[in-house]
Design an enzyme around this catalytic site. Structure first.
Site, PDB file in Angstrom:
ATOM      1  N   ASP A  54       0.921  -1.281   0.193  1.00  0.00           N
ATOM      2  CA  ASP A  54      -0.191   0.142  -0.034  1.00  0.00           C
ATOM      3  C   ASP A  54       0.893   1.214  -0.170  1.00  0.00           C
ATOM      4  O   ASP A  54       2.270   1.170   0.320  1.00  0.00           O
ATOM      5  CB  ASP A  54      -0.885  -0.002   1.245  1.00  0.00           C
ATOM      6  CG  ASP A  54      -0.449  -0.375   2.480  1.00  0.00           C
ATOM      7  OD1 ASP A  54       0.921  -0.522   2.628  1.00  0.00           O
ATOM      8  OD2 ASP A  54      -1.254  -0.640   3.666  1.00  0.00           O
TER       9      ASP A  54
ATOM     10  N   ASN B 154      -7.252  -3.527  14.297  1.00  0.00           N
ATOM     11  CA  ASN B 154      -8.553  -3.827  13.833  1.00  0.00           C
ATOM     12  C   ASN B 154      -8.922  -5.105  12.843  1.00  0.00           C
ATOM     13  O   ASN B 154      -9.774  -5.309  12.204  1.00  0.00           O
ATOM     14  CB  ASN B 154      -9.396  -2.545  13.358  1.00  0.00           C
ATOM     15  CG  ASN B 154      -8.856  -2.127  12.016  1.00  0.00           C
ATOM     16  OD1 ASN B 154      -7.881  -2.756  11.580  1.00  0.00           O
ATOM     17  ND2 ASN B 154      -9.213  -1.039  11.536  1.00  0.00           N
TER      18      ASN B 154
ATOM     19  N   HIS C 177      -6.960  -5.327  10.054  1.00  0.00           N
ATOM     20  CA  HIS C 177      -6.933  -4.874   8.625  1.00  0.00           C
ATOM     21  C   HIS C 177      -5.486  -5.864   8.045  1.00  0.00           C
ATOM     22  O   HIS C 177      -4.680  -5.845   8.932  1.00  0.00           O
ATOM     23  CB  HIS C 177      -6.711  -3.331   8.467  1.00  0.00           C
ATOM     24  CG  HIS C 177      -5.607  -2.649   8.772  1.00  0.00           C
ATOM     25  ND1 HIS C 177      -5.895  -1.383   9.316  1.00  0.00           N
ATOM     26  CD2 HIS C 177      -4.307  -2.877   8.937  1.00  0.00           C
ATOM     27  CE1 HIS C 177      -4.755  -0.745   9.663  1.00  0.00           C
ATOM     28  NE2 HIS C 177      -3.752  -1.930   9.532  1.00  0.00           N
TER      29      HIS C 177
ATOM     30  N   GLU D 204      -9.548  -2.304   5.396  1.00  0.00           N
ATOM     31  CA  GLU D 204     -10.173  -2.149   6.648  1.00  0.00           C
ATOM     32  C   GLU D 204     -11.459  -2.965   6.811  1.00  0.00           C
ATOM     33  O   GLU D 204     -11.962  -3.427   5.875  1.00  0.00           O
ATOM     34  CB  GLU D 204     -10.705  -0.486   6.713  1.00  0.00           C
ATOM     35  CG  GLU D 204      -9.495   0.564   6.482  1.00  0.00           C
ATOM     36  CD  GLU D 204      -8.894   0.390   7.796  1.00  0.00           C
ATOM     37  OE1 GLU D 204      -8.695  -0.334   8.824  1.00  0.00           O
ATOM     38  OE2 GLU D 204      -7.869   1.502   7.810  1.00  0.00           O
TER      39      GLU D 204
HETATM   40  P1  PGA Z   1       2.629  -2.196  12.725  1.00  0.00           P
HETATM   41  O1  PGA Z   1       1.376  -2.058  11.603  1.00  0.00           O
HETATM   42  O2  PGA Z   1       3.279  -2.981  12.074  1.00  0.00           O
HETATM   43  O3  PGA Z   1       2.960  -0.677  12.842  1.00  0.00           O
HETATM   44  O4  PGA Z   1       1.912  -2.701  14.037  1.00  0.00           O
HETATM   45  C1  PGA Z   1       0.648  -3.154  11.123  1.00  0.00           C
HETATM   46  C2  PGA Z   1      -0.363  -3.018  10.273  1.00  0.00           C
HETATM   47  O5  PGA Z   1      -1.175  -1.788  10.471  1.00  0.00           O
HETATM   48  O6  PGA Z   1      -0.597  -3.664   8.880  1.00  0.00           O
END
Ligand code: PGA
Length: 222
Positions: free
Chosen positions: A62, A123, A125, A130
């Protein structure tokens, strides 16, 4: 099944072993790579190993809708933490772009994704898919949720600087990878990881779609 590892160091080196195995063949490999805090140790480890990246194409999961040269873009993150420190050719790494279906064409032109590395959001995702994202979703522009904007504000000077939109690979796109490795770090991820891997397969927990893939490995450390 969730593989529980003893430390963040072990999480990083275990996934680095998987990447290294993929890179030994002198045949072009297509990798999907994540950003965020979880893979930082993995990238550090990969740099240390001085692997040969000249037969690798990468596709990032992304990118924010923002200037790619901005210091907080995922382009900048990847260059700083990995690409500028290994021997990958700059025209062999890609980020989702518009028109988004051309990005998908680009992946398909080269063939399948051999290995996709993912993180998981609080959450559930994966990438910027999302809760509520269709399991059939393809690469597209998405609005970020308040929660994700808040979670990611730690990387920006202020929450107002966090972009409100991003381009993300879709869940359908991710599921076409031949092999998927999910990394999660920190006790605050344990509950959502359990829900995603052992609970109901539902679009309200995007990562739960991984239960339908037959070659997924999940690694966790607290
Ligand atoms: P993080 O993010 O590695 O900073 O915990 C993971 C994500 O949101 O996919």
């Amino acid at each position: 099944m969730i593989n529980v590892l003893k430390s963040y160091k072990e999480l990083s080196s275990t996934v680095a072993d998987i990447v290294e195995e993929q890179l030994v063949e002198k045949v072009f490999q297509q990798l999907v790579l994540p950003t965020g805090s979880t893979p930082l140790g993995l990238y550090e480890e990969l740099v240390k190993r001085k692997l040969n990246w000249s037969y690798v194409r990468t596709f990032n999961l992304d990118e924010y809708l923002m200037n790619p040269d901005h210091p907080y873009s995922y382009h900048s993150y990847m260059r700083k933490n990995l690409f500028d420190r290994i021997n990958i050719y700059p025209d062999n790494y890609y980020f989702p772009f518009r028109p988004t279906l051309s990005f998908e064409d680009k992946i398909n032109y080269f063939g399948a994704i051999d290995l996709c590395i993912l993180g998981i959001g609080g959450n559930g995702h994966i990438a910027f898919n999302e809760p509520g994202s269709s399991f059939k979703s393809r690469t597209r522009v998405v609005d970020l949720t308040e929660q994700t904007i808040k979670d990611n504000s730690k990387y920006f000077d202020s929450i107002d600087d966090v972009p409100k939109q991003a381009i993300t690979m879709g869940l359908g796109t991710i599921m076409e990878s031949k092999k998927i490795v999910l990394m999660a770090n920190g006790v605050d991820k344990l509950n959502i990881l359990n829900v995603a891997m052992n609970g109901e397969v539902t679009e309200s927990v995007p990562a739960s779609i991984l239960q339908r893939h037959d070659n997924v490995e999940v690694y966790y450390c607290d």
